[in-house]
Each structure stands twice: as structure tokens, then as C-alpha cells.
Scaffold this active site. Structure first.
Site, short mmCIF file in Angstrom:
data_model
loop_
_atom_site.label_atom_id
_atom_site.label_comp_id
_atom_site.label_asym_id
_atom_site.label_seq_id
_atom_site.Cartn_x
_atom_site.Cartn_y
_atom_site.Cartn_z
N ARG A 69 0.80 -1.23 0.00
CA ARG A 69 0.00 0.00 0.00
C ARG A 69 0.83 1.27 0.00
O ARG A 69 0.33 2.33 -0.36
CB ARG A 69 -1.01 -0.04 1.14
N GLU A 106 3.92 -10.58 13.49
CA GLU A 106 3.15 -11.10 14.62
C GLU A 106 3.06 -12.63 14.54
O GLU A 106 2.94 -13.30 15.55
CB GLU A 106 1.73 -10.53 14.62
#
Length: 181
Positions: A69, A106
Site C-alpha cells: 500500500r 506477529e
């Protein structure tokens, strides 16, 4: 000036959608797709980024956008500033000689890379992405710039998720975020 800034921020904020429990239960996903769909909202993001850069930095050589993005906002900002744009991609997506760095996610590990000749030593760069969460990807991009002996002037994001403290991982770099949740 302040009123115009605030109106643009509000326009951007109105175009961020929240999706609970995406991509997994307990996550509140902030979706920027409506910003991209609305010409005025997209222009507002680039206007705000441009104003920040022109007020804060005397000289910028390159905008560095993060996969994927950052590729949406970075080239528009680079064009406005009259500077070049460089891609930071996931490993294996760029042709030719590359420089890479691994980083923690994560849920595991990942690698980011740039083309070896994309950034020259001493160039002053700004890192751009849509979102700052845990800071892993932006930190990896900053490490890539360090490997190339470039100077990271700062990081710019549309959204910062404050509760995840990603900004801590980016110290000593400055982080500019349009919206904080």
C-alpha cells in the site's frame, strides 16, 4: 490554513472503514480502500503529506514506498515533490541484484528487499506506508536504508494503531501519521 488541514483530515477519516474480527477474531481492521476510491479523499491524503514534507524537510531525494500500500501513496507524493520513488518489496519480487533484511511479524518472519542500485549512499529518503501497526515492516525498510547508507528523514503513514506501540520500534526516526486509532 489550520481549517483547511482539519477539513482534509476529517475527509480522510470519513473514508476509513472499520471491519471487526478481520483477518481474525479480535482484530479491528482499518480499511483504506474507500480513500482510494474517492478522488477528493485521495487528494487530501497527498495534500497533507506534501504539506508536512514541505514544512519539515529542506531536501528529500527519494520517497520509499513499502509493499504494497505504500506503492499507492508514495508515487503520488514523489510526483508532487518532484523526486524519485523506490520500492521496498517482499523477498523474491524484484529482478536483478537486491539487498534484503529479515524481520519479525506477529505470526512469523518475513524478508523485505530493494534493488541494490535503488538508493545511493547519502541520499535522504522518506518511508511511506498506509499503516503503522507493530512497526516491523517500517523498521525493516529503515534497516534496508541503513544498509545502503541512506539517511532516513522520517516515516509517513495514513493510519497509526497507537495501542500496538509500533512507533517505539522506529526510534530514533520521526513518524508522521495522519490518523491515530
Amino acid at each position: 490554513m489550520a481549517a483547511g488541514w482539519e477539513a482534509k483530515l476529517q475527509l480522510v477519516q470519513r473514508h476509513v472503514r472499520a471491519f471487526p474480527d478481520f483477518p481474525k477474531k479480535g482484530i479491528l481492521f482499518r480499511d483504506i480502500c474507500p480513500i482510494l476510491k474517492d478522488a477528493a479523499a485521495l487528494k487530501a491524503v497527498i495534500d497533507l503529506f506534501e504539506e508536512h514534507v514541505r514544512n519539515m524537510y529542506q531536501h528529500v531525494d527519494l520517497i520509499v514506498g513499502l509493499d504494497a500500500r505504500g506503492f499507492l501513496f508514495g508515487p503520488l507524493l514523489a510526483q508532487r515533490l518532484g523526486v524519485g520513488f523506490v520500492l521496498v518489496r517482499k523477498k523474491g519480487k524484484l529482478p536483478g541484484a537486491t539487498v534484503s533484511v529479515s524481520y519479525d511479524l506477529e505470526y512469523g518472519k518475513a524478508e523485505a528487499e530493494i534493488q541494490e542500485d535503488a538508493v545511493a549512499p547519502g541520499q535522504r529518503v522518506l518511508l511511506v506506508d498506509d499503516l503503522l501497526a507493530t512497526g516491523g515492516t517500517l523498521h525493516a525498510a529503515a534497516e534496508l536504508m541503513r544498509k545502503q547508507q541512506a539517511e532516513v528523514l522520517g516515516c509517513m503513514v495514513v493510519i497509526e494503531l497507537k495501542e500496538l506501540n509500533g512507533i517505539d520500534k522506529l526510534k530514533p526516526h520521526r513518524v508522521f501519521s495522519l490518523l491515530q486509532y
